[in-house]
Design a protein around this motif. Structure first.
Motif, PDB file in Angstrom:
ATOM      1  N   ALA A  14       0.834  -1.198   0.000  1.00  0.00           N
ATOM      2  CA  ALA A  14       0.000   0.000   0.000  1.00  0.00           C
ATOM      3  C   ALA A  14       0.881   1.265   0.000  1.00  0.00           C
ATOM      4  N   GLU A  15       1.947   1.230   0.796  1.00  0.00           N
ATOM      5  CA  GLU A  15       2.878   2.368   0.839  1.00  0.00           C
ATOM      6  C   GLU A  15       3.579   2.555  -0.511  1.00  0.00           C
ATOM      7  N   GLN A  16       3.984   1.443  -1.134  1.00  0.00           N
ATOM      8  CA  GLN A  16       4.633   1.527  -2.444  1.00  0.00           C
ATOM      9  C   GLN A  16       3.663   2.063  -3.501  1.00  0.00           C
ATOM     10  N   ALA A  17       2.411   1.640  -3.417  1.00  0.00           N
ATOM     11  CA  ALA A  17       1.401   2.123  -4.362  1.00  0.00           C
ATOM     12  C   ALA A  17       1.167   3.619  -4.167  1.00  0.00           C
ATOM     13  N   ARG A  18       1.132   4.057  -2.897  1.00  0.00           N
ATOM     14  CA  ARG A  18       0.956   5.477  -2.615  1.00  0.00           C
ATOM     15  C   ARG A  18       2.143   6.277  -3.135  1.00  0.00           C
ATOM     16  N   GLN A  19       3.356   5.779  -2.919  1.00  0.00           N
ATOM     17  CA  GLN A  19       4.559   6.455  -3.416  1.00  0.00           C
ATOM     18  C   GLN A  19       4.566   6.505  -4.951  1.00  0.00           C
ATOM     19  N   ALA A  20       4.152   5.406  -5.584  1.00  0.00           N
ATOM     20  CA  ALA A  20       4.100   5.362  -7.046  1.00  0.00           C
ATOM     21  C   ALA A  20       3.085   6.368  -7.574  1.00  0.00           C
ATOM     22  N   ALA A  21       1.935   6.494  -6.887  1.00  0.00           N
ATOM     23  CA  ALA A  21       0.927   7.460  -7.320  1.00  0.00           C
ATOM     24  C   ALA A  21       1.461   8.888  -7.178  1.00  0.00           C
ATOM     25  N   LEU A  22       2.148   9.171  -6.075  1.00  0.00           N
ATOM     26  CA  LEU A  22       2.743  10.499  -5.882  1.00  0.00           C
ATOM     27  C   LEU A  22       3.801  10.779  -6.952  1.00  0.00           C
ATOM     28  N   ARG A  23       4.626   9.797  -7.236  1.00  0.00           N
ATOM     29  CA  ARG A  23       5.675   9.946  -8.242  1.00  0.00           C
ATOM     30  C   ARG A  23       5.066  10.182  -9.625  1.00  0.00           C
ATOM     31  N   ALA A  24       4.001   9.433  -9.949  1.00  0.00           N
ATOM     32  CA  ALA A  24       3.341   9.592 -11.244  1.00  0.00           C
ATOM     33  C   ALA A  24       2.710  10.990 -11.364  1.00  0.00           C
ATOM     34  N   GLU A  25       2.101  11.463 -10.287  1.00  0.00           N
ATOM     35  CA  GLU A  25       1.510  12.806 -10.304  1.00  0.00           C
ATOM     36  C   GLU A  25       2.593  13.869 -10.476  1.00  0.00           C
ATOM     37  N   ARG A  26       3.712  13.705  -9.784  1.00  0.00           N
ATOM     38  CA  ARG A  26       4.815  14.656  -9.889  1.00  0.00           C
ATOM     39  C   ARG A  26       5.380  14.667 -11.305  1.00  0.00           C
ATOM     40  N   GLU A  27       5.549  13.488 -11.892  1.00  0.00           N
ATOM     41  CA  GLU A  27       6.077  13.410 -13.255  1.00  0.00           C
ATOM     42  C   GLU A  27       5.096  14.003 -14.270  1.00  0.00           C
ATOM     43  N   ALA A  28       3.807  13.779 -14.061  1.00  0.00           N
ATOM     44  CA  ALA A  28       2.809  14.356 -14.960  1.00  0.00           C
ATOM     45  C   ALA A  28       2.811  15.876 -14.867  1.00  0.00           C
ATOM     46  N   ARG A  29       2.926  16.407 -13.649  1.00  0.00           N
ATOM     47  CA  ARG A  29       2.982  17.848 -13.446  1.00  0.00           C
ATOM     48  C   ARG A  29       4.231  18.434 -14.115  1.00  0.00           C
ATOM     49  N   LEU A  30       5.356  17.745 -13.965  1.00  0.00           N
ATOM     50  CA  LEU A  30       6.598  18.182 -14.580  1.00  0.00           C
ATOM     51  C   LEU A  30       6.507  18.150 -16.107  1.00  0.00           C
ATOM     52  N   ALA A  31       5.863  17.109 -16.642  1.00  0.00           N
ATOM     53  CA  ALA A  31       5.701  17.012 -18.102  1.00  0.00           C
ATOM     54  C   ALA A  31       4.813  18.144 -18.619  1.00  0.00           C
ATOM     55  N   ARG A  32       3.728  18.473 -17.885  1.00  0.00           N
ATOM     56  CA  ARG A  32       2.883  19.584 -18.298  1.00  0.00           C
ATOM     57  C   ARG A  32       3.654  20.900 -18.255  1.00  0.00           C
ATOM     58  N   ARG A  33       4.446  21.089 -17.223  1.00  0.00           N
ATOM     59  CA  ARG A  33       5.240  22.315 -17.094  1.00  0.00           C
ATOM     60  C   ARG A  33       6.252  22.413 -18.229  1.00  0.00           C
ATOM     61  N   ARG A  34       6.941  21.322 -18.541  1.00  0.00           N
ATOM     62  CA  ARG A  34       7.904  21.332 -19.640  1.00  0.00           C
ATOM     63  C   ARG A  34       7.220  21.666 -20.963  1.00  0.00           C
ATOM     64  N   GLY A  35       6.012  21.153 -21.143  1.00  0.00           N
ATOM     65  CA  GLY A  35       5.260  21.469 -22.354  1.00  0.00           C
ATOM     66  C   GLY A  35       4.936  22.943 -22.451  1.00  0.00           C
ATOM     67  N   ARG A  36       4.488  23.545 -21.332  1.00  0.00           N
ATOM     68  CA  ARG A  36       4.183  24.978 -21.328  1.00  0.00           C
ATOM     69  C   ARG A  36       5.442  25.794 -21.596  1.00  0.00           C
ATOM     70  N   VAL A  37       6.520  25.444 -20.928  1.00  0.00           N
ATOM     71  CA  VAL A  37       7.777  26.172 -21.117  1.00  0.00           C
ATOM     72  C   VAL A  37       8.257  26.037 -22.555  1.00  0.00           C
ATOM     73  N   GLY A  38       8.126  24.859 -23.113  1.00  0.00           N
ATOM     74  CA  GLY A  38       8.528  24.645 -24.506  1.00  0.00           C
ATOM     75  C   GLY A  38       7.717  25.483 -25.474  1.00  0.00           C
ATOM     76  N   ARG A  39       6.413  25.599 -25.233  1.00  0.00           N
ATOM     77  CA  ARG A  39       5.570  26.409 -26.115  1.00  0.00           C
ATOM     78  C   ARG A  39       5.929  27.885 -26.009  1.00  0.00           C
ATOM     79  N   VAL A  40       6.197  28.358 -24.800  1.00  0.00           N
ATOM     80  CA  VAL A  40       6.548  29.770 -24.619  1.00  0.00           C
ATOM     81  C   VAL A  40       7.917  30.057 -25.222  1.00  0.00           C
ATOM     82  N   THR A  41       8.902  29.213 -24.978  1.00  0.00           N
ATOM     83  CA  THR A  41      10.240  29.463 -25.505  1.00  0.00           C
ATOM     84  C   THR A  41      10.286  29.350 -27.020  1.00  0.00           C
ATOM     85  N   ALA A  42       9.371  28.608 -27.617  1.00  0.00           N
ATOM     86  CA  ALA A  42       9.340  28.528 -29.077  1.00  0.00           C
ATOM     87  C   ALA A  42       8.912  29.862 -29.677  1.00  0.00           C
ATOM     88  N   LEU A  43       8.169  30.663 -28.928  1.00  0.00           N
ATOM     89  CA  LEU A  43       7.730  31.964 -29.419  1.00  0.00           C
ATOM     90  C   LEU A  43       8.802  33.036 -29.287  1.00  0.00           C
TER      91      LEU A  43
END
Length: 113
Positions: A14-43
């Motif tokens: 259960a603890e590993q599943a919770r950690q994996a969910a937190l890690r997945a959320e963090r990575e998804a947030r980071l991927a969204r941020r990188r996408g936004r930064v990439g779109r802005v820097t392309a302009l």
């Protein structure tokens, strides 16, 4: 004993599943941020490539010599400005200074002889 081990294993999983969910959320947030930064820097326009400043002893000496020549040129111009009120004299000193600076540099800083 096996019930205790099963309970601990379930807690670990259960603890590993919770950690994996937190890690997945963090990575998804980071991927969204990188996408936004990439779109802005392309302009934005690209920065020009910086040229590295030479740091050797010869380059430092050349920069010091160029600085000395520039300071001497400015001193001559200021003295001419203060001594003569005639624009013709000031312009004459400027023209002669521009003509004699290469001669001065060659005579004083030439290392070929």
């Amino acid at each position: 004993m096996s019930k205790e081990r099963a309970r601990r294993r379930a807690e670990r999983e259960a603890e590993q599943a919770r950690q994996a969910a937190l890690r997945a959320e963090r990575e998804a947030r980071l991927a969204r941020r990188r996408g936004r930064v990439g779109r802005v820097t392309a302009l934005l326009p690209r920065r020009p490539v910086r040229v590295a400043v030479q740091g050797g002893i010869m380059a430092r000496r050349r920069r010091a010599q160029n600085g000395l020549v520039a300071v001497l040129f400015l001193i001559v111009q200021v003295i001419a400005w203060l001594l003569w009120s005639s624009w013709t004299a000031r312009l004459g000193v400027l023209v002669l200074s521009v003509l004699f600076v290469p001669l001065f540099v060659t005579l004083v800083f030439d290392r070929r002889s």
